[in-house]
Design a protein around this motif. Structure first.
Motif, PDB file in Angstrom:
ATOM      1  N   TYR A   1     -56.602  33.808 -17.951  1.00 50.71           N
ATOM      2  CA  TYR A   1     -57.933  33.626 -17.391  1.00 50.71           C
ATOM      3  C   TYR A   1     -58.632  32.421 -18.013  1.00 50.71           C
ATOM      4  O   TYR A   1     -58.509  32.165 -19.198  1.00 50.71           O
ATOM      5  CB  TYR A   1     -58.818  34.855 -17.651  1.00 50.71           C
ATOM      6  CG  TYR A   1     -58.262  36.129 -17.094  1.00 50.71           C
ATOM      7  CD1 TYR A   1     -57.568  36.140 -15.887  1.00 50.71           C
ATOM      8  CD2 TYR A   1     -58.423  37.319 -17.780  1.00 50.71           C
ATOM      9  CE1 TYR A   1     -57.070  37.319 -15.383  1.00 50.71           C
ATOM     10  CE2 TYR A   1     -57.923  38.498 -17.272  1.00 50.71           C
ATOM     11  CZ  TYR A   1     -57.252  38.493 -16.069  1.00 50.71           C
ATOM     12  OH  TYR A   1     -56.747  39.657 -15.579  1.00 50.71           O
TER      13      TYR A   1
ATOM     14  N   GLY B   1     -52.830  37.673 -16.642  1.00 46.68           N
ATOM     15  CA  GLY B   1     -52.937  36.264 -16.273  1.00 46.68           C
ATOM     16  C   GLY B   1     -53.716  35.467 -17.295  1.00 46.68           C
ATOM     17  O   GLY B   1     -54.499  36.011 -18.079  1.00 46.68           O
TER      18      GLY B   1
ATOM     19  N   PRO C   1     -60.016  41.253 -13.015  1.00 51.43           N
ATOM     20  CA  PRO C   1     -58.839  40.600 -12.423  1.00 51.43           C
ATOM     21  C   PRO C   1     -58.953  40.413 -10.917  1.00 51.43           C
ATOM     22  O   PRO C   1     -58.437  39.440 -10.366  1.00 51.43           O
ATOM     23  CB  PRO C   1     -57.681  41.536 -12.797  1.00 51.43           C
ATOM     24  CG  PRO C   1     -58.319  42.839 -13.110  1.00 51.43           C
ATOM     25  CD  PRO C   1     -59.644  42.520 -13.680  1.00 51.43           C
TER      26      PRO C   1
ATOM     27  N   LEU D   1     -51.458  41.047 -13.033  1.00 45.42           N
ATOM     28  CA  LEU D   1     -52.791  40.517 -12.733  1.00 45.42           C
ATOM     29  C   LEU D   1     -53.651  40.486 -13.989  1.00 45.42           C
ATOM     30  O   LEU D   1     -54.357  39.523 -14.267  1.00 45.42           O
ATOM     31  CB  LEU D   1     -53.489  41.368 -11.663  1.00 45.42           C
ATOM     32  CG  LEU D   1     -52.855  41.385 -10.273  1.00 45.42           C
ATOM     33  CD1 LEU D   1     -53.666  42.282  -9.354  1.00 45.42           C
ATOM     34  CD2 LEU D   1     -52.765  39.985  -9.691  1.00 45.42           C
TER      35      LEU D   1
ATOM     36  N   TYR E   1     -60.940  37.388 -10.308  1.00 45.93           N
ATOM     37  CA  TYR E   1     -60.142  36.205 -10.650  1.00 45.93           C
ATOM     38  C   TYR E   1     -59.212  35.808  -9.507  1.00 45.93           C
ATOM     39  O   TYR E   1     -59.059  34.629  -9.193  1.00 45.93           O
ATOM     40  CB  TYR E   1     -59.339  36.478 -11.923  1.00 45.93           C
ATOM     41  CG  TYR E   1     -58.402  35.351 -12.289  1.00 45.93           C
ATOM     42  CD1 TYR E   1     -58.893  34.131 -12.729  1.00 45.93           C
ATOM     43  CD2 TYR E   1     -57.018  35.507 -12.180  1.00 45.93           C
ATOM     44  CE1 TYR E   1     -58.043  33.092 -13.060  1.00 45.93           C
ATOM     45  CE2 TYR E   1     -56.156  34.468 -12.505  1.00 45.93           C
ATOM     46  CZ  TYR E   1     -56.678  33.267 -12.947  1.00 45.93           C
ATOM     47  OH  TYR E   1     -55.830  32.233 -13.258  1.00 45.93           O
ATOM     48  N   TYR E   2     -58.602  36.810  -8.871  1.00 43.06           N
ATOM     49  CA  TYR E   2     -57.605  36.496  -7.847  1.00 43.06           C
ATOM     50  C   TYR E   2     -58.182  36.372  -6.435  1.00 43.06           C
ATOM     51  O   TYR E   2     -57.515  35.848  -5.546  1.00 43.06           O
ATOM     52  CB  TYR E   2     -56.477  37.532  -7.873  1.00 43.06           C
ATOM     53  CG  TYR E   2     -55.484  37.229  -8.953  1.00 43.06           C
ATOM     54  CD1 TYR E   2     -54.462  36.304  -8.747  1.00 43.06           C
ATOM     55  CD2 TYR E   2     -55.581  37.820 -10.210  1.00 43.06           C
ATOM     56  CE1 TYR E   2     -53.557  35.996  -9.756  1.00 43.06           C
ATOM     57  CE2 TYR E   2     -54.681  37.519 -11.219  1.00 43.06           C
ATOM     58  CZ  TYR E   2     -53.680  36.604 -10.983  1.00 43.06           C
ATOM     59  OH  TYR E   2     -52.798  36.289 -12.000  1.00 43.06           O
ATOM     60  N   THR E   3     -59.412  36.840  -6.204  1.00 45.66           N
ATOM     61  CA  THR E   3     -59.997  36.732  -4.868  1.00 45.66           C
ATOM     62  C   THR E   3     -61.197  35.796  -4.833  1.00 45.66           C
ATOM     63  O   THR E   3     -61.646  35.417  -3.753  1.00 45.66           O
ATOM     64  CB  THR E   3     -60.474  38.110  -4.367  1.00 45.66           C
ATOM     65  OG1 THR E   3     -61.549  38.587  -5.198  1.00 45.66           O
ATOM     66  CG2 THR E   3     -59.323  39.122  -4.387  1.00 45.66           C
TER      67      THR E   3
END
Length: 280
Positions: free
Chosen positions: A278, A276, A126, A273, A129-131
């Motif tokens: 993906y 999400g 995660p 998170l 995925y977010y950064t």
């Protein structure tokens, strides 16, 4: 051109190779892996799947491959899509890590790269995925999910009645010391409880939300080696007889400083998170 290898078809393969050389057509040749994907052996109908010893050997072999890619290869490689369908098994059920289409190499002096997101729902780190920052700990997270899958025979996309992901639900049960309801009953019959608990703690460590809190693949490899070299009981049942193969026991390696205690990892915000949508 992609060449599919079939046994006893060597004459046609030689002909095809000759044609490709003459026409300068790119050719990829793949090793034939007779036992297919790990996912097909885990997610079968009925109560009997791969025996505990085979599951742990496959986990160890996979961790060795990833540790090599991260540390021993001349150019470090991050796989980026570790999952049970990308672990292939040969005649002896030896694990082969496959599908390097999403892999990225990094310089030895780098700790990660910023890249477009690629991975598979349920296995994807995660934080990556977010950064968009890919590190070796992203592979560690995916491997941790694979360990949970080996322990539970549940697909990573399943959710609890409360909507929790498999990873966060598993981490909570590790913290509470209540794994009986989620561990594959076959494993509970075949394995020592203490050893199952240690593997579960390792899986929880690998899937911590913060990548810095996860062990390296080398630490994971050594931990699994240690667990496999301790004395174990042999259980002879239908599944073991069907899958049983000769195995080589690795030497014992002690690990200092790798904390195995699990703790409550996911707040409500962090769970969002993990839940999400993906991409592939």
């Amino acid at each position: 051109m992609r060449l599919q290898f079939f046994p006893n078809n060597h004459r046609n393969i030689v002909k095809l190779l000759g044609c490709c050389l003459e026409t300068e057509v790119p050719l990829l040749v793949y090793e034939f892996i007779s036992n297919g994907m790990l996912a097909h052996h885990l997610h079968v109908e009925g109560n009997i799947s791969l025996p505990w010893n085979d599951r742990m050997r496959i986990a160890l072999e996979t961790s060795k491959a990833l540790a090599y890619l991260h540390l021993a290869a001349s150019t470090p490689v991050l796989h980026r899509d570790i999952k049970s369908s990308n672990i292939l098994l040969d005649d002896n059920l030896t694990a082969k890590v496959s599908d390097f289409g999403a892999s990225r190499h990094i310089s030895i002096d780098q700790t990660g790269v910023t890249t477009a997101i690629q991975g598979t729902i349920g296995y994807l780190d995660p934080m990556y995925y977010y950064t968009s920052r890919l590190t070796d700990k992203s592979d560690v997270f995916s491997f941790g999910v694979l360990l949970i899958e080996l322990l539970t025979r549940k697909r990573p996309t399943v959710r609890t009645s409360d909507g929790d992901s498999l990873v966060s639900h598993f981490a909570s049960l590790v913290t509470e010391g209540d794994l009986v309801g989620i561990i594959d009953p076959q494993i509970m019959d075949e394995a020592e409880v203490e050893k199952v608990e240690e593997v579960a703690k390792l899986a929880a460590m690998c899937t911590k939300l913060n990548g810095e809190d996860r062990p390296t693949m080398r630490e994971v490899e050594m931990t699994l080696e240690n667990l496999r070299t301790t004395k174990k009981h042999t259980h002879h049942n239908i599944a073991t007889k069907r899958y049983e193969k000769d195995q080589i026991v690795a030497p014992y390696i002690s690990i200092e400083g790798l904390t195995m205690e699990a703790s409550r990892q996911y707040t409500t915000e962090e769970e969002m998170l993990l839940s999400g949508a993906y991409p592939r």
